[in-house]
Design a protein around this motif. Structure first.
Motif, PDB file in Angstrom:
ATOM      1  N   PRO A  93       0.831  -1.208   0.000  1.00 14.73           N
ATOM      2  CA  PRO A  93       0.000   0.000   0.000  1.00 14.73           C
ATOM      3  C   PRO A  93       0.863   1.254   0.000  1.00 14.73           C
ATOM      4  N   PRO A  94       0.231   2.398  -0.218  1.00 12.20           N
ATOM      5  CA  PRO A  94       0.945   3.659   0.015  1.00 12.20           C
ATOM      6  C   PRO A  94       1.305   3.747   1.507  1.00 12.20           C
ATOM      7  N   GLY A 149       2.038   1.885   5.653  1.00 13.18           N
ATOM      8  CA  GLY A 149       3.415   1.478   5.386  1.00 13.18           C
ATOM      9  C   GLY A 149       3.995   0.663   6.534  1.00 13.18           C
ATOM     10  N   ARG A 150       3.780   1.113   7.757  1.00 13.74           N
ATOM     11  CA  ARG A 150       4.278   0.387   8.928  1.00 13.74           C
ATOM     12  C   ARG A 150       3.530  -0.930   9.113  1.00 13.74           C
ATOM     13  N   MET A 151       2.221  -0.897   8.897  1.00 12.47           N
ATOM     14  CA  MET A 151       1.436  -2.141   8.998  1.00 12.47           C
ATOM     15  C   MET A 151       1.961  -3.186   8.021  1.00 12.47           C
ATOM     16  N   HIS A 156       1.090  -7.128   7.772  1.00 14.44           N
ATOM     17  CA  HIS A 156      -0.342  -7.005   7.478  1.00 14.44           C
ATOM     18  C   HIS A 156      -0.537  -6.960   5.964  1.00 14.44           C
ATOM     19  N   ALA A 157      -1.480  -7.725   5.464  1.00 10.34           N
ATOM     20  CA  ALA A 157      -1.747  -7.778   4.022  1.00 10.34           C
ATOM     21  C   ALA A 157      -2.715  -6.677   3.604  1.00 10.34           C
ATOM     22  N   CYS A 170      -8.031  -5.800   9.203  1.00 11.47           N
ATOM     23  CA  CYS A 170      -8.338  -4.923  10.329  1.00 11.47           C
ATOM     24  C   CYS A 170      -7.207  -3.905  10.449  1.00 11.47           C
ATOM     25  N   VAL A 171      -7.440  -2.877  11.236  1.00  5.93           N
ATOM     26  CA  VAL A 171      -6.401  -1.890  11.526  1.00  5.93           C
ATOM     27  C   VAL A 171      -6.356  -1.724  13.042  1.00  5.93           C
TER      28      VAL A 171
END
Length: 183
Positions: A93-94, A149-151, A156-157, A170-171
């Motif tokens: 992701p961004p 970015g950190r996730m 995390h997908a 989830c976040v």
């Protein structure tokens, strides 16, 4: 049926309740357009094939997709029905994504993070303006920033639907931040 009513009805059926009109979706969410129209008419809805095609072609959200042969339709994301388990390729992701919500949901989100609820994924936007529009559907809008970015770096997908909506399971709260607002 107005174009907006047709689109909302199609979204409801394809995302949440195909059984309400006797419609069967395959695992990727596809249904025959003729079956959709016939089911709608059977329950008293005035839906036609041109209404369905217009719903696919109209609106900035691009909620639907037609099959290459023009015989089938599906919602791109937002499913809550167990019939559908769309597969999306994982993509980076961004660094920053956004989630628009209503202020009345903030306490729960701050405590639990973003959860998919009845849907299969949490929906995120690539820009703040889109997130504001999404949040306004539910009340006074509030935009949360997601440290995507950190996730992603922590495993995390993320997936990107065909219409640009970002999806994740989830976040957790530690990846959310809020804009500073004047009191």
């Amino acid at each position: 049926m107005t174009p907006e009513d047709a689109s909302k009805f199609i979204a409801y059926v394809l995302r949440h309740a195909p059984e309400s009109i006797g419609l069967h979706l395959d695992a990727e969410g596809w249904a025959g357009i003729d079956d959709l129209v016939a089911g709608a008419v059977a329950v008293g809805r005035d839906l036609t094939r041109p209404d369905v095609v217009r719903a696919v072609d109209s609106g900035a959200k691009k909620r639907y997709e037609l099959s290459g042969d023009g015989l089938r339709i599906r919602a791109l994301q937002g499913h809550s029905t167990a019939q559908v388990s769309r597969s999306f390729d994982a993509v980076a992701p961004p660094v920053l994504l956004f989630h628009g919500t209503a202020t009345r949901f903030l306490a729960a989100i701050r405590a639990q993070g973003l959860l998919p609820g009845a849907r299969q994924h949490v929906h995120l936007s690539a820009d703040e303006a889109t997130a504001v529009q999404v949040g306004q559907r539910h009340g006074k809008a509030w935009v949360l920033r997601v440290d995507a970015g950190r996730m992603h770096a922590l495993g995390h997908a993320f997936h990107r639907a065909e219409n640009g909506v970002w999806l994740t399971a989830c976040v957790p709260p530690e990846f959310l931040s809020e804009p500073e607002r004047d009191a």
